[in-house]
Structures are given as structure tokens and as C-alpha cells.
Motif scaffolding. Structure first.
Motif, mmCIF file in Angstrom:
data_model
loop_
_atom_site.group_PDB
_atom_site.id
_atom_site.type_symbol
_atom_site.label_atom_id
_atom_site.label_comp_id
_atom_site.label_asym_id
_atom_site.label_seq_id
_atom_site.Cartn_x
_atom_site.Cartn_y
_atom_site.Cartn_z
ATOM 1 N N THR A 1 20.577 70.183 -2.221
ATOM 2 C CA THR A 1 20.440 68.746 -2.019
ATOM 3 C C THR A 1 20.907 68.457 -0.603
ATOM 4 O O THR A 1 21.914 69.009 -0.152
ATOM 5 C CB THR A 1 21.363 68.006 -3.017
ATOM 6 N N ILE A 2 20.179 67.584 0.081
ATOM 7 C CA ILE A 2 20.606 67.207 1.434
ATOM 8 C C ILE A 2 21.068 65.753 1.386
ATOM 9 O O ILE A 2 20.365 64.884 0.864
ATOM 10 C CB ILE A 2 19.455 67.384 2.452
ATOM 11 N N ILE A 3 22.274 65.552 1.900
ATOM 12 C CA ILE A 3 22.806 64.182 1.958
ATOM 13 C C ILE A 3 23.126 63.872 3.409
ATOM 14 O O ILE A 3 23.654 64.726 4.142
ATOM 15 C CB ILE A 3 24.067 64.055 1.060
ATOM 16 N N GLY A 4 22.765 62.669 3.825
ATOM 17 C CA GLY A 4 23.104 62.239 5.183
ATOM 18 C C GLY A 4 24.345 61.372 5.122
ATOM 19 O O GLY A 4 24.540 60.606 4.163
ATOM 20 N N GLY A 5 25.199 61.483 6.127
ATOM 21 C CA GLY A 5 26.385 60.630 6.204
ATOM 22 C C GLY A 5 26.451 60.019 7.586
ATOM 23 O O GLY A 5 26.352 60.724 8.593
ATOM 24 N N LEU A 6 26.554 58.703 7.625
ATOM 25 C CA LEU A 6 26.662 58.009 8.908
ATOM 26 C C LEU A 6 28.133 57.700 9.117
ATOM 27 O O LEU A 6 28.725 56.971 8.306
ATOM 28 C CB LEU A 6 25.857 56.700 8.910
ATOM 29 N N CYS A 7 28.700 58.274 10.159
ATOM 30 C CA CYS A 7 30.155 58.189 10.333
ATOM 31 C C CYS A 7 30.512 57.126 11.355
ATOM 32 O O CYS A 7 30.099 57.225 12.512
ATOM 33 C CB CYS A 7 30.693 59.538 10.788
ATOM 34 N N PHE A 8 31.248 56.144 10.922
ATOM 35 C CA PHE A 8 31.739 55.119 11.837
ATOM 36 C C PHE A 8 33.157 55.528 12.204
ATOM 37 O O PHE A 8 34.133 55.092 11.605
ATOM 38 C CB PHE A 8 31.637 53.733 11.195
ATOM 39 N N LEU A 9 33.217 56.423 13.148
ATOM 40 C CA LEU A 9 34.464 57.125 13.471
ATOM 41 C C LEU A 9 34.610 57.193 14.985
ATOM 42 O O LEU A 9 33.626 57.418 15.692
ATOM 43 C CB LEU A 9 34.369 58.560 12.900
ATOM 44 N N CYS A 10 35.819 57.005 15.470
ATOM 45 C CA CYS A 10 36.116 57.286 16.878
ATOM 46 C C CYS A 10 37.173 58.378 16.897
ATOM 47 O O CYS A 10 38.350 58.109 16.611
ATOM 48 C CB CYS A 10 36.670 56.064 17.604
ATOM 49 N N SER A 11 36.745 59.594 17.170
ATOM 50 C CA SER A 11 37.646 60.736 17.129
ATOM 51 C C SER A 11 37.318 61.644 18.311
ATOM 52 O O SER A 11 36.151 61.773 18.686
ATOM 53 C CB SER A 11 37.429 61.461 15.793
ATOM 54 N N ASN A 12 38.350 62.281 18.881
ATOM 55 C CA ASN A 12 38.132 63.203 20.001
ATOM 56 C C ASN A 12 38.920 64.483 19.758
ATOM 57 O O ASN A 12 39.993 64.425 19.164
ATOM 58 C CB ASN A 12 38.640 62.603 21.325
ATOM 59 N N LYS A 13 38.397 65.571 20.275
ATOM 60 C CA LYS A 13 39.201 66.794 20.248
ATOM 61 C C LYS A 13 39.947 66.846 21.578
ATOM 62 O O LYS A 13 39.330 66.820 22.641
ATOM 63 C CB LYS A 13 38.286 68.025 20.087
ATOM 64 N N VAL A 14 41.292 66.895 21.502
ATOM 65 C CA VAL A 14 42.070 66.790 22.745
ATOM 66 C C VAL A 14 42.725 68.117 23.138
ATOM 67 O O VAL A 14 43.349 68.219 24.188
ATOM 68 C CB VAL A 14 43.138 65.665 22.638
ATOM 69 N N GLY A 15 42.599 69.116 22.288
ATOM 70 C CA GLY A 15 43.158 70.431 22.605
ATOM 71 C C GLY A 15 42.669 71.394 21.536
ATOM 72 O O GLY A 15 41.959 70.993 20.606
ATOM 73 N N GLN A 16 43.066 72.659 21.610
ATOM 74 C CA GLN A 16 42.615 73.645 20.610
ATOM 75 C C GLN A 16 43.165 73.254 19.235
ATOM 76 O O GLN A 16 44.393 73.118 19.072
ATOM 77 C CB GLN A 16 43.105 75.021 20.991
ATOM 78 N N GLY A 17 42.289 73.029 18.293
ATOM 79 C CA GLY A 17 42.713 72.654 16.940
ATOM 80 C C GLY A 17 43.481 71.346 16.895
ATOM 81 O O GLY A 17 44.221 71.100 15.946
ATOM 82 N N HIS A 18 43.307 70.520 17.883
ATOM 83 C CA HIS A 18 44.082 69.277 18.001
ATOM 84 C C HIS A 18 43.113 68.092 18.108
ATOM 85 O O HIS A 18 42.388 67.957 19.090
ATOM 86 C CB HIS A 18 44.964 69.369 19.257
ATOM 87 N N ILE A 19 43.114 67.274 17.046
ATOM 88 C CA ILE A 19 42.145 66.168 16.952
ATOM 89 C C ILE A 19 42.896 64.843 17.059
ATOM 90 O O ILE A 19 43.949 64.679 16.439
ATOM 91 C CB ILE A 19 41.417 66.197 15.574
ATOM 92 N N ARG A 20 42.333 63.933 17.831
ATOM 93 C CA ARG A 20 42.915 62.579 17.904
ATOM 94 C C ARG A 20 41.930 61.573 17.292
ATOM 95 O O ARG A 20 40.847 61.355 17.829
ATOM 96 C CB ARG A 20 43.241 62.215 19.356
ATOM 97 N N HIS A 21 42.342 61.017 16.149
ATOM 98 C CA HIS A 21 41.525 60.000 15.467
ATOM 99 C C HIS A 21 41.985 58.632 15.974
ATOM 100 O O HIS A 21 43.084 58.187 15.660
ATOM 101 C CB HIS A 21 41.730 60.137 13.945
ATOM 102 N N VAL A 22 41.084 57.979 16.721
ATOM 103 C CA VAL A 22 41.480 56.758 17.425
ATOM 104 C C VAL A 22 41.216 55.498 16.598
ATOM 105 O O VAL A 22 42.016 54.563 16.597
ATOM 106 C CB VAL A 22 40.681 56.656 18.762
ATOM 107 N N ASP A 23 40.087 55.466 15.903
ATOM 108 C CA ASP A 23 39.714 54.225 15.229
ATOM 109 C C ASP A 23 38.702 54.488 14.101
ATOM 110 O O ASP A 23 38.033 55.522 14.089
ATOM 111 C CB ASP A 23 39.064 53.280 16.253
ATOM 112 N N TYR A 24 38.636 53.543 13.180
ATOM 113 C CA TYR A 24 37.650 53.557 12.081
ATOM 114 C C TYR A 24 37.682 54.864 11.275
ATOM 115 O O TYR A 24 38.728 55.485 11.185
ATOM 116 C CB TYR A 24 36.224 53.282 12.600
ATOM 117 N N GLY A 25 36.555 55.236 10.675
ATOM 118 C CA GLY A 25 36.529 56.472 9.880
ATOM 119 C C GLY A 25 35.612 56.396 8.666
ATOM 120 O O GLY A 25 35.360 57.409 8.019
ATOM 121 N N GLN A 26 35.119 55.207 8.345
ATOM 122 C CA GLN A 26 34.312 55.091 7.127
ATOM 123 C C GLN A 26 32.957 55.813 7.262
ATOM 124 O O GLN A 26 32.431 55.958 8.357
ATOM 125 C CB GLN A 26 34.107 53.610 6.723
#
Ligand SMILES: NC(=O)C1=CN([C@@H]2O[C@H](COP(=O)(O)OP(=O)(O)OC[C@H]3O[C@@H](n4cnc5c(N)ncnc54)[C@H](OP(=O)(O)O)[C@@H]3O)[C@@H](O)[C@H]2O)C=CC1
Ligand SMILES: CC(C)(CO)C(=O)C(=O)O
Length: 312
Positions: free
Chosen positions: A121-146
Motif C-alpha cells: 500500500t502506498i500512502i502519501g504524507g504531507l508534512c507541515f514541518l520546519c526541521s533542519n539537520k544541524v550536525g551528524q545525527g543532530h536534528i533541530r525541529h524549529v516549528d510545526y510538525g503535523q
């Protein structure tokens, strides 16, 4: 499906964030990485998030899809510019009757995936997310996420709300992610493009953040005109985007923290731009339905020029 096993194909800003949230909620998650593999295998993932920071000192990390276990849900979180790798990356990881969950931006990606996997089954997800990778294995989630979830069916016919969607939604909701289920994936994808085409495109061409594009009356007008053209593209394929939705996207962006779009970050880092998935595919789909979108076409040509010059 009982307790679902998840695979994250591409553990970057988006895949790293959602995958870590799922693992934190107790799910069995397996992460495919490229350049961060050694680091994440030794030290795990660090998530800085507006909803609360956390670390996962130990994760199931892989640098080879062939070494991963078969999973119930395989989340595609590469940049779309790497999707040519999917025939090789998906086959070993997806269970028969499993789900491929495409969380990338753009149009027609589910259609491409339907050509490379069977019995899933293929499902699409539209991500309202503001996230950046700022280093190795290091994620910065700035805003939203739904996430707006919707099942793909042949040629984007509206598929209804299925049990599979509901089960995956439950997993994400238990992990603290807001989920909306919707019945028409093509409409949902065009709606997301109302945001991505103007802001991603103009942020590169005009070297500007979202707040700068909204503060200037000339660029704000450009944003709005591009949004109306996306709505015209949607209409050519039988999907109606109301003017009130466009207004909602403009208001949403004004309220958003000043944001350097993902396409701008890619440009600044001299990485290939997701021009084809986000803009090229939209133009081609509209064109096949008899609609020409001149301003989007102009933006596309400028981005293709900048992208190719940037890669040299
Ligand atoms: N970031 C966000 O907030 C949002 C992103 N999106 C969409 O989500 C998708 C992913 O974006 P984003 O997470 O920002 O991008 P990132 O570049 O941060 O993440 C992609 C990851 O895929 C990895 N990767 C690339 N090739 C391979 C490979 N062969 N095997 C394993 N891993 C690989 C990259 O590793 P390496 O760095 O080593 O190359 C990178 O960590 C895009 O379509 C984007 O438009 C949508 C909404 C919001
Ligand atoms: C609209 C935005 C910035 C966050 O909601 C996003 O989803 C994107 O970059 O694609």
C-alpha cells in the motif's frame, strides 16, 4: 498489523525527527543513513525540538538497505533528487503487504513508487514541518510538525479513509505528532504545493527568507500570483482549491518564524534542488491536462539555470 516495525529511508531533518519520535514512543524503528552512519551508530540521535529536547543514545542504524530487517512501514524521507535509488533501497526493506509512506514534498512521487513496488500500500504524507539537520545525527525541529495522511490509489482516484491509514495515524499520534486523515491525495498534494512552489522557488531566485518575501509588497504579490497558478494547475486535474485556502497559506506564513526554505538551504549548501518533484512534475501534470502555467514555468526555468550553475 499489530506492533508495526518502521524503516526510515534517509535519516535527515524530516526522517530523523519523525523516526526518533516514533522510537521514543516505544516503536521498533530502523534507520538507513549515508554520511552520518558511523556517528549515529556510535552515539545515536539528538533531537532539539520546540516541543522538548531528547536524545536516543542507541538506535538501529544501517548504511546498507540489504542489512535492514523487513518492515511493515517504510518511510521515504530522502530528498526527491535521490529517488532514482529507490528501486534498490525499497525492495529489501518492505514486507509483502507492507506500507510505503512517502513523506517527501512534490507531486506524482507515489505514481513513481507504484511502478517500482508490488503488493504494497502506498500512502502519501504531507508534512507541515520546519526541521533542519544541524550536525551528524543532530536534528533541530524549529516549528510545526503535523502530517496530512492519505492513501494512494491508481491515478490518484480518491481512496477514502482506510484501516491502514488509521493504524499509522495512531502510531504517530502516540508519538505526539498531530495527524489529519484525508481522502483525496491529489488535492492534498496540490494544496501543499500552494506553499512550496512560491516560497521554495522564490527563496532561491530572490535570495530571501519567507518573512522577507511577505514583508515586501512586490514579492508578496508574486507569491500570491504563483499560488493562484498552482490552484489553476489543480483545477486542470479536477481539484478545486478555494481562495480562502490561499489566504490561509499567506496568513500561516506571516505568522511563521522567519524561515529559510529547504530549497534555499540546499542551494546554499550546493546540493541539487528538488525542482523536478516540486515544480517540474506540477507543470507537466497541468500541461498534460491542457493548462499552461506561465509564472510557474518562468520560475522553473530560472531554478533550472541556478541549479545547474550551482552544481558545477
Ligand atoms: N525538513 C523539513 O522540515 C521538511 C522536509 N520535507 C521534505 O522531506 C524530504 C526530506 O527532506 P529533509 O529531511 O529536509 O532532507 P535531508 O537532506 O535533511 O535528509 C535526507 C537524508 O537522506 C540521506 N540520504 C541520502 N542518500 C541516501 C542513501 N543512499 N542512503 C541513506 N540515506 C541517504 C541524507 O544523508 P546524507 O546527508 O549523508 O546525504 C540525508 O540525511 C524532502 O522531500 C523535503 O522536501 C517536507 C516538509 C518539511
Ligand atoms: C510549509 C513548511 C515550511 C512548514 O509547514 C513546509 O512544510 C516545507 O518546507 O515544506
Amino acid at each position: 498489523m499489530g506492533d508495526r516495525k518502521y524503516a526510515i529511508i534517509g535519516t535527515g531533518a524530516l526522517g530523523g525527527f519523525y523516526g526518533a519520535k516514533l522510537q521514543q514512543a516505544g516503536l521498533d524503528v530502523h534507520f538507513l543513513l549515508k554520511s552520518d552512519y558511523e556517528h549515529v551508530n556510535q552515539h545515536g540521535l539528538i533531537i532539539e525540538s520546540k516541543d522538548g529536547d531528547f536524545t536516543l543514545p542507541q538506535v538501529n542504524a544501517y548504511n546498507d538497505a540489504d542489512k535492514m530487517p523487513q518492515c511493515d512501514v517504510v518511510i521515504v524521507a530522502l530528498k526527491t533528487t535521490q529517488n532514482y535509488l529507490l528501486p534498490k533501497l525499497l525492495a529489501p526493506v518492505i514486507k509483502n503487504n507492507g506500507v510505503v509512506l512517502v513523506l517527501q514534498n512534490g507531486l506524482d512521487i507515489e505514481l513513481e513508487i507504484a511502478q517500482i513496488v508490488n503488493n504494497v500500500t502506498i500512502i502519501g504524507g504531507l508534512c507541515f514541518l520546519c526541521s533542519n539537520k544541524v550536525g551528524q545525527g543532530h536534528i533541530r525541529h524549529v516549528d510545526y510538525g503535523q502530517i496530512v495522511l492519505c492513501e494512494y490509489s491508481h491515478n490518484y482516484e480518491a481512496a477514502g479513509i482506510t484501516n491502514r491509514m488509521q493504524q499509522i495515524a495512531n502510531d504517530f499520534q502516540n508519538a505526539g505528532i498531530t495527524i489529519e486523515l484525508t481522502e483525496d491525495l491529489l488535492l492534498a498534494r496540490w494544496q501543499k504545493l500552494v506553499w512550496n512552489i512560491p516560497y521554495n522557488g522564490l527563496s532561491v531566485v530572490l535570495n530571501a527568507r519567507t518573512d522577507e518575501l511577505m514583508a515586501d509588497s512586490y514579492t508578496r504579490q508574486l507569491v500570491e500570483q504563483l499560488m493562484y497558478e498552482v490552484a489553476a494547475g489543480a483545477k486542470s486535474t479536477g481539484r478545486i482549491i478555494a481562495d480562502s485556502f490561499i489566504q490561509k497559506m499567506l496568513d500561516y506564513t506571516v505568522k511563521m518564524k522567519p524561515y529559510r526554505t529547504s530549497m534555499k538551504i540546499d542551494y546554499d549548501e550546493q546540493r541539487p534542488l528538488e525542482v523536478e518533484a516540486i515544480i517540474g512534475n506540477s507543470l507537466r501534470k497541468a500541461q498534460a491536462a491542457g493548462a499552461f502555467l506561465p509564472q510557474i514555468n518562468c520560475l522553473y526555468n530560472q531554478l533550472k539555470f541556478l541549479d545547474s550553475r550551482n552544481q558545477r
